[in-house]
Motif scaffolding. Structure first.
Motif, PDB file in Angstrom:
ATOM      1  N   PRO A  56      -3.713  11.403 -30.177  1.00  0.00           N
ATOM      2  CA  PRO A  56      -2.493  12.104 -29.991  1.00  0.00           C
ATOM      3  C   PRO A  56      -1.339  11.348 -29.529  1.00  0.00           C
ATOM      4  O   PRO A  56      -1.486  10.301 -28.647  1.00  0.00           O
ATOM      5  CB  PRO A  56      -2.739  13.249 -28.715  1.00  0.00           C
ATOM      6  CG  PRO A  56      -4.285  13.252 -28.895  1.00  0.00           C
ATOM      7  CD  PRO A  56      -4.729  11.978 -29.451  1.00  0.00           C
ATOM      8  N   LYS A  57      -0.133  11.668 -29.613  1.00  0.00           N
ATOM      9  CA  LYS A  57       1.339  10.908 -29.277  1.00  0.00           C
ATOM     10  C   LYS A  57       1.042  10.836 -27.951  1.00  0.00           C
ATOM     11  O   LYS A  57       1.360   9.694 -27.289  1.00  0.00           O
ATOM     12  CB  LYS A  57       2.252  11.527 -29.868  1.00  0.00           C
ATOM     13  CG  LYS A  57       3.737  10.746 -29.659  1.00  0.00           C
ATOM     14  CD  LYS A  57       4.726  11.417 -30.378  1.00  0.00           C
ATOM     15  CE  LYS A  57       6.126  10.860 -30.031  1.00  0.00           C
ATOM     16  NZ  LYS A  57       7.331  11.369 -30.544  1.00  0.00           N
ATOM     17  N   SER A  58       0.977  11.886 -27.096  1.00  0.00           N
ATOM     18  CA  SER A  58       1.133  11.706 -25.606  1.00  0.00           C
ATOM     19  C   SER A  58       0.226  10.854 -25.194  1.00  0.00           C
ATOM     20  O   SER A  58       0.458  10.206 -24.308  1.00  0.00           O
ATOM     21  CB  SER A  58       0.885  13.083 -24.980  1.00  0.00           C
ATOM     22  OG  SER A  58      -0.548  13.508 -25.451  1.00  0.00           O
ATOM     23  N   SER A  59      -1.317  10.701 -25.646  1.00  0.00           N
ATOM     24  CA  SER A  59      -2.186   9.661 -24.979  1.00  0.00           C
ATOM     25  C   SER A  59      -1.572   8.178 -25.302  1.00  0.00           C
ATOM     26  O   SER A  59      -1.801   7.622 -24.549  1.00  0.00           O
ATOM     27  CB  SER A  59      -3.474  10.025 -25.831  1.00  0.00           C
ATOM     28  OG  SER A  59      -4.453   9.162 -25.438  1.00  0.00           O
ATOM     29  N   VAL A  60      -1.239   8.086 -26.486  1.00  0.00           N
ATOM     30  CA  VAL A  60      -0.679   6.848 -26.941  1.00  0.00           C
ATOM     31  C   VAL A  60       0.240   6.298 -26.153  1.00  0.00           C
ATOM     32  O   VAL A  60       0.496   4.965 -25.613  1.00  0.00           O
ATOM     33  CB  VAL A  60      -0.524   6.635 -28.459  1.00  0.00           C
ATOM     34  CG1 VAL A  60       0.218   5.212 -28.661  1.00  0.00           C
ATOM     35  CG2 VAL A  60      -1.935   6.787 -29.209  1.00  0.00           C
TER      36      VAL A  60
END
Length: 226
Positions: A56-60
């Protein structure tokens, strides 16, 4: 990609000596290590990195910010897209060198960034498929030669990292130089000095006998006149 294109496509230092605890903790995370590796190819946005690692973009974004806070990543350029500045991230240095580790907690973190251990896990499938190129050599050499040889290995690793990207397969290159308890041969014993050949004693020469001296002949007395 043309062979004269820079890899990566942004300016960065050749080496950063990593000693700060925050930097060591940031490097210990496998996903962050992967992100750092991807950015050796070119600068990338969080969205591009998220697609590359299928996360997920938020995790990265969280991990990218952690690397930025640790001083390992930085914004190298921006691009205006629909009234939003898109940030492209890059590494601060091509090589991240783990420096002196003195505190016990730092040593535990450094254990997690053992590249050789990671390579063992990565290379298992290649070994099973008989597609592993590997060599292991032991040598007893002085520490000055170790430093000089390792500098050559690092130069080779940088050359590998700058090969233009193409094809469908990602290859890993790992190198390690470490002290071992492998046995060594003792120093060779000095060769004995060759013994000087004894010269033969001169044989005694027989004494020359003196030749007898010839007595002078007696002259005849003259006859008296008669």
């Amino acid at each position: 990609m043309s062979s004269n294109e820079r890899i990566p496509d942004y300016d960065l230092d050749e080496m950063l000596v990593v000693t700060a605890p925050a930097q060591l903790r940031a490097l210990a995370d496998p996903l962050r290590a992967t992100l750092l590796e991807l950015l050796l190819e070119r600068a990338a946005t969080v969205s591009e990195l998220a697609r590359a690692v299928d996360r997920p973009k938020s995790s990265v974004a969280y991990h990218v910010n952690a690397l930025v806070d640790a001083g390992l990543l930085r914004v190298v350029r921006t691009r205006r897209v629909r009234a939003i500045d898109e940030r492209y991230y890059g590494r601060v240095a091509r090589t991240l060198y783990i420096g002196a580790l003195t505190r016990p907690e730092d040593k535990r973190v450094a254990t997690a960034v053992n590249g050789l251990a990671e390579a063992v896990a990565e290379s298992a499938a290649a070994h099973a498929a008989d597609d592993l190129r590997c060599t292991l050599v032991h040598a007893r050499i002085p520490v000055e030669e170790v430093r000089a040889f390792w500098a050559e290995v690092q130069a080779l690793a940088r050359r590998f990292a700058q090969i233009p990207r193409s094809g469908d397969q990602v290859y890993g290159f790992v190198a390690g130089l470490y002290p071992t308890n492998a046995p060594t041969l003792p120093e060779p014993e000095p060769k004995p000095e060759p013994e000087a050949e004894a010269k033969p004693e001169p044989r005694p020469q027989p004494e020359a006998k003196a030749e007898p001296r010839a007595e002078p002949e007696a002259k005849a007395e003259p006859e008296p006149a008669g």
